[in-house]
Design a protein around this motif. Sequence first.
Motif, mmCIF file in Angstrom:
data_model
loop_
_atom_site.group_PDB
_atom_site.id
_atom_site.type_symbol
_atom_site.label_atom_id
_atom_site.label_comp_id
_atom_site.label_asym_id
_atom_site.label_seq_id
_atom_site.Cartn_x
_atom_site.Cartn_y
_atom_site.Cartn_z
ATOM 1 N N ALA A 190 0.834 -1.207 0.000
ATOM 2 C CA ALA A 190 0.000 0.000 0.000
ATOM 3 C C ALA A 190 0.866 1.253 0.000
ATOM 4 C CB ALA A 190 -0.931 -0.010 1.211
ATOM 5 N N ALA A 191 1.959 1.246 0.771
ATOM 6 C CA ALA A 191 2.850 2.412 0.820
ATOM 7 C C ALA A 191 3.497 2.646 -0.544
ATOM 8 C CB ALA A 191 3.922 2.205 1.889
ATOM 9 N N TRP A 192 3.942 1.568 -1.187
ATOM 10 C CA TRP A 192 4.537 1.701 -2.516
ATOM 11 C C TRP A 192 3.526 2.272 -3.504
ATOM 12 C CZ3 TRP A 192 3.088 -0.795 -7.092
ATOM 13 C CH2 TRP A 192 3.963 -0.595 -8.174
ATOM 14 N N SER A 193 2.290 1.796 -3.449
ATOM 15 C CA SER A 193 1.248 2.282 -4.350
ATOM 16 C C SER A 193 0.899 3.734 -4.061
ATOM 17 C CB SER A 193 -0.009 1.411 -4.216
ATOM 18 O OG SER A 193 0.261 0.069 -4.560
ATOM 19 N N PHE A 194 0.851 4.090 -2.777
ATOM 20 C CA PHE A 194 0.478 5.456 -2.413
ATOM 21 C C PHE A 194 1.533 6.456 -2.858
ATOM 22 C CE2 PHE A 194 0.800 8.957 0.677
ATOM 23 C CZ PHE A 194 -0.432 9.569 0.445
ATOM 24 N N PHE A 195 2.790 6.197 -2.515
ATOM 25 C CA PHE A 195 3.845 7.143 -2.877
ATOM 26 C C PHE A 195 4.070 7.181 -4.390
ATOM 27 C CE2 PHE A 195 5.196 6.583 1.650
ATOM 28 C CZ PHE A 195 5.094 7.921 2.009
ATOM 29 N N GLY A 196 3.783 6.086 -5.070
ATOM 30 C CA GLY A 196 3.915 6.055 -6.516
ATOM 31 C C GLY A 196 2.671 6.520 -7.240
ATOM 32 N N GLN A 197 1.617 6.886 -6.475
ATOM 33 C CA GLN A 197 0.352 7.348 -7.043
ATOM 34 C C GLN A 197 -0.279 6.301 -7.958
ATOM 35 O OE1 GLN A 197 -0.790 11.084 -6.454
ATOM 36 N NE2 GLN A 197 0.331 10.212 -4.746
ATOM 37 N N HIS A 198 -0.172 5.025 -7.540
ATOM 38 C CA HIS A 198 -0.775 3.935 -8.305
ATOM 39 C C HIS A 198 -2.072 3.513 -7.604
ATOM 40 C CE1 HIS A 198 2.974 3.792 -10.480
ATOM 41 N NE2 HIS A 198 3.656 3.412 -9.408
#
Length: 245
Positions: A190-198
């Motif tokens: 979730a953190a990777w998706s959030f910071f990557g705006q995915h």
Amino acid sequence: MTSSSAPHVSDAPHPQRPAHRVSPAVRLGAAAWIVAAVQFLVVQVVVASAWRTPFSWATNNVSDLGNVHCRTWDASRPRYVCSPLHDVMNASFVLHGALLLLGTVATAACWGRGRLSAGARILFALNAAGWVLVGFVPADVDENLHVLGALLIMGLGNLGLLCAGFVPVGSPFGRLRAVTLTLAAAAVLAAWSFFGQHDPGTGLGALERMAAFAVDAWIVVSGLAALRARRADVAGGPRPSVRRD
């Protein structure tokens, strides 16, 4: 002629240190964790309900609740933010971090020994510092410092949760390995998706909550486990008493 029996180990609990109770420090830490998570959730609901414009749990960031100005905010995802109870939310951020730190220190006996255990606790302490930072520095006051706090929470905090999944299995928290690793994997993704705006369709606000609140879910589960643990299950628990007949 008299005979003396050899000393033997009694399973009876020490009268002044019941085997079914963990130390006061562990109980304090577990309670601090549970209070931290509960107050944080309750305050978010209260502060969000005070908005005149609808607050979306899917699209609004948690930080929006603490913004001090009423204005359109965030160039990447423009949205109107006006949080009348922002001071309450920011105080909750700070209290949340303080209680997280207290719980991390006080439950030391439940983490087991070793480098991963020590590393997990250090990362949890940095996670706690991140919550204090975002409470003192709202996003629309100093965005750079606020983002630093978010990185401590969703970056190092979730790394700490991952490390917590590998603490010794004989420790109270080590017995929660399956739950811990499941939460850690979900939080890191979730953190990777959030910071990557995915955005997979949940909304970036929902992704942020999954990334930021996995530790909160874990401290509730772990706090309850610590309260149920026997003193002998944690490091520093009492040794069996020796009785001579």
